[in-house]
Design a protein around this motif. Structure first.
Motif, PDB file in Angstrom:
ATOM      1  N   PHE A 135       0.155  -7.694   2.105  1.00  0.00           N
ATOM      2  CA  PHE A 135      -0.828  -6.926   1.348  1.00  0.00           C
ATOM      3  C   PHE A 135      -1.520  -5.929   2.266  1.00  0.00           C
ATOM      4  O   PHE A 135      -1.963  -6.282   3.358  1.00  0.00           O
ATOM      5  CB  PHE A 135      -1.910  -7.806   0.717  1.00  0.00           C
ATOM      6  N   GLY A 136      -1.637  -4.687   1.785  1.00  0.00           N
ATOM      7  CA  GLY A 136      -2.411  -3.660   2.467  1.00  0.00           C
ATOM      8  C   GLY A 136      -1.605  -2.691   3.300  1.00  0.00           C
ATOM      9  O   GLY A 136      -2.149  -1.705   3.795  1.00  0.00           O
ATOM     10  N   ALA A 137      -0.305  -2.927   3.452  1.00  0.00           N
ATOM     11  CA  ALA A 137       0.494  -2.088   4.344  1.00  0.00           C
ATOM     12  C   ALA A 137       0.663  -0.673   3.802  1.00  0.00           C
ATOM     13  O   ALA A 137       0.457   0.310   4.516  1.00  0.00           O
ATOM     14  CB  ALA A 137       1.856  -2.723   4.590  1.00  0.00           C
ATOM     15  N   SER A 138       1.038  -0.556   2.522  1.00  0.00           N
ATOM     16  CA  SER A 138       1.263   0.782   1.977  1.00  0.00           C
ATOM     17  C   SER A 138      -0.024   1.592   1.959  1.00  0.00           C
ATOM     18  O   SER A 138      -0.020   2.801   2.223  1.00  0.00           O
ATOM     19  CB  SER A 138       1.851   0.687   0.568  1.00  0.00           C
ATOM     20  N   GLN A 139      -1.138   0.924   1.663  1.00  0.00           N
ATOM     21  CA  GLN A 139      -2.432   1.628   1.679  1.00  0.00           C
ATOM     22  C   GLN A 139      -2.784   2.070   3.097  1.00  0.00           C
ATOM     23  O   GLN A 139      -3.301   3.171   3.310  1.00  0.00           O
ATOM     24  CB  GLN A 139      -3.532   0.725   1.123  1.00  0.00           C
ATOM     25  N   ALA A 140      -2.512   1.210   4.072  1.00  0.00           N
ATOM     26  CA  ALA A 140      -2.836   1.543   5.460  1.00  0.00           C
ATOM     27  C   ALA A 140      -2.010   2.723   5.958  1.00  0.00           C
ATOM     28  O   ALA A 140      -2.507   3.574   6.714  1.00  0.00           O
ATOM     29  CB  ALA A 140      -2.595   0.323   6.347  1.00  0.00           C
ATOM     30  N   LEU A 141      -0.758   2.812   5.537  1.00  0.00           N
ATOM     31  CA  LEU A 141       0.109   3.895   5.997  1.00  0.00           C
ATOM     32  C   LEU A 141      -0.423   5.259   5.566  1.00  0.00           C
ATOM     33  O   LEU A 141      -0.281   6.250   6.282  1.00  0.00           O
ATOM     34  CB  LEU A 141       1.528   3.701   5.472  1.00  0.00           C
ATOM     35  N   ASP A 142      -1.020   5.318   4.388  1.00  0.00           N
ATOM     36  CA  ASP A 142      -1.515   6.593   3.864  1.00  0.00           C
ATOM     37  C   ASP A 142      -3.030   6.682   3.835  1.00  0.00           C
ATOM     38  O   ASP A 142      -3.598   7.592   3.218  1.00  0.00           O
ATOM     39  CB  ASP A 142      -0.978   6.812   2.446  1.00  0.00           C
ATOM     40  N   ASP A 143      -3.706   5.716   4.493  1.00  0.00           N
ATOM     41  CA  ASP A 143      -5.169   5.704   4.537  1.00  0.00           C
ATOM     42  C   ASP A 143      -5.763   5.731   3.141  1.00  0.00           C
ATOM     43  O   ASP A 143      -6.699   6.478   2.845  1.00  0.00           O
ATOM     44  CB  ASP A 143      -5.691   6.894   5.349  1.00  0.00           C
ATOM     45  N   LYS A 144      -5.183   4.886   2.254  1.00  0.00           N
ATOM     46  CA  LYS A 144      -5.619   4.838   0.862  1.00  0.00           C
ATOM     47  C   LYS A 144      -6.517   3.628   0.611  1.00  0.00           C
ATOM     48  O   LYS A 144      -6.676   2.757   1.455  1.00  0.00           O
ATOM     49  CB  LYS A 144      -4.400   4.787  -0.066  1.00  0.00           C
ATOM     50  N   VAL A 145      -7.069   3.578  -0.610  1.00  0.00           N
ATOM     51  CA  VAL A 145      -7.936   2.486  -0.999  1.00  0.00           C
ATOM     52  C   VAL A 145      -7.155   1.478  -1.842  1.00  0.00           C
ATOM     53  O   VAL A 145      -6.058   1.762  -2.329  1.00  0.00           O
ATOM     54  CB  VAL A 145      -9.153   2.983  -1.793  1.00  0.00           C
ATOM     55  N   SER A 146      -7.750   0.310  -2.029  1.00  0.00           N
ATOM     56  CA  SER A 146      -7.151  -0.697  -2.898  1.00  0.00           C
ATOM     57  C   SER A 146      -7.409  -0.324  -4.354  1.00  0.00           C
ATOM     58  O   SER A 146      -8.507   0.079  -4.719  1.00  0.00           O
ATOM     59  CB  SER A 146      -7.755  -2.073  -2.612  1.00  0.00           C
ATOM     60  N   LEU A 147      -6.397  -0.460  -5.181  1.00  0.00           N
ATOM     61  CA  LEU A 147      -6.550  -0.179  -6.607  1.00  0.00           C
ATOM     62  C   LEU A 147      -6.922  -1.421  -7.396  1.00  0.00           C
ATOM     63  O   LEU A 147      -7.208  -1.333  -8.588  1.00  0.00           O
ATOM     64  CB  LEU A 147      -5.251   0.415  -7.163  1.00  0.00           C
ATOM     65  N   ASN A 148      -6.911  -2.590  -6.729  1.00  0.00           N
ATOM     66  CA  ASN A 148      -7.167  -3.856  -7.413  1.00  0.00           C
ATOM     67  C   ASN A 148      -8.182  -4.694  -6.652  1.00  0.00           C
ATOM     68  O   ASN A 148      -8.484  -4.449  -5.490  1.00  0.00           O
ATOM     69  CB  ASN A 148      -5.868  -4.677  -7.537  1.00  0.00           C
ATOM     70  N   HIS A 149      -8.693  -5.696  -7.358  1.00  0.00           N
ATOM     71  CA  HIS A 149      -9.432  -6.789  -6.738  1.00  0.00           C
ATOM     72  C   HIS A 149      -8.385  -7.751  -6.184  1.00  0.00           C
ATOM     73  O   HIS A 149      -7.488  -8.182  -6.911  1.00  0.00           O
ATOM     74  CB  HIS A 149     -10.297  -7.484  -7.791  1.00  0.00           C
ATOM     75  N   VAL A 150      -8.462  -8.054  -4.897  1.00  0.00           N
ATOM     76  CA  VAL A 150      -7.423  -8.855  -4.243  1.00  0.00           C
ATOM     77  C   VAL A 150      -8.066 -10.105  -3.652  1.00  0.00           C
ATOM     78  O   VAL A 150      -9.037 -10.013  -2.894  1.00  0.00           O
ATOM     79  CB  VAL A 150      -6.697  -8.050  -3.150  1.00  0.00           C
ATOM     80  N   VAL A 151      -7.530 -11.270  -4.005  1.00  0.00           N
ATOM     81  CA  VAL A 151      -8.168 -12.534  -3.663  1.00  0.00           C
ATOM     82  C   VAL A 151      -7.120 -13.568  -3.271  1.00  0.00           C
ATOM     83  O   VAL A 151      -5.965 -13.493  -3.706  1.00  0.00           O
ATOM     84  CB  VAL A 151      -9.002 -13.039  -4.868  1.00  0.00           C
TER      85      VAL A 151
END
Length: 235
Positions: free
Chosen positions: A76-92
């Protein structure tokens, strides 16, 4: 090396994993730990060894539904980290477990420097999108019982036969009423497929559960094998 308990990290060659291992830290996470909030920047990336990460879409009216489940087969979080993006969901954390954690900045640096690592992360992002699309179709087309059985099979693959789950939580993850889950759980227990007591579900007959599940779980497995050219059964 403990990081190899995650399927993705285990796919890396020894030289590649050695280059990033100093940036990875193994930490335990408890059930209910929040890894990201909707529209928040991703600061860390998580590679589960055990346990399950749940991506949940929340509505303004307070409703929620799970759109993706991540275990030791993913990140979790790799694709967002690659493009410096935010999470689109609540992740738990849906089920507690150990994870390898790396900061988003360090992961991005490693992916830029190591094409094989970036390629692996992009492949998993493709698989996760396929899983989310399959979930959307499943929620729209299949019965609560078929979806419950599919969900239990996926949980078994990632967390084993004994699951600490309340009916309220299960209902929320599936986006249905608690009464619907209670009815289905009663039917499955009466048929000898599960036992359920005080928030603990034990899976007794996987073959029967599989017979009542929709085809979505096998389709998700097929997506994983095709994308990663893998014969692994645990997906």
């Amino acid at each position: 090396m403990p990081h190899r308990k995650n399927f993705l990290l285990n796919r890396l060659g020894p030289d590649v994993l050695d280059r990033i291992s100093s940036a990875l830290v193994v930490v335990p996470l408890a059930q209910g730990d929040v890894l990201a909030e909707s529209h928040a920047r991703i600061e860390k990336v998580y590679f589960p060894h055990t346990g399950i990460i749940s991506c949940v879409v929340e509505t303004i009216g307070g409703g929620a539904i799970e759109t993706g489940m991540i275990g030791n087969d993913g990140v979790f979080g790799a694709s967002q980290a690659l493009d410096d993006k935010v999470s689109l969901n609540h992740v738990v954390m849906q089920v507690s477990g150990d994870v390898s954690v790396i900061s988003s900045d360090l992961l991005r640096e490693a992916a830029d420097a190591i094409p094989a690592f970036r390629g692996l992360l992009v492949k998993y992002d493709q698989f996760f999108l396929a899983q989310v699309q399959q979930t959307a179709a499943c929620n729209a087309l299949h019965t609560v019982q078929a979806r419950t059985c599919k969900w239990l099979l996926r949980m078994h693959d990632l967390a084993g036969a004994d699951l600490l789950l309340t009916q309220d939580f299960l209902a929320q993850m599936m986006g249905v009423r608690r009464t619907s889950v209670t009815e289905v759980a009663g039917e499955l227990q009466k048929a000898g497929m599960i036992t359920y007591s005080r928030g603990r579900i034990r899976l007794l007959d996987l073959d029967m559960i599989g017979q009542r599940a929709c085809e979505c779980e096998s389709d998700v497995r097929s997506h994983y094998r095709r994308i990663f050219h893998s014969n692994e059964a645990d997906v």
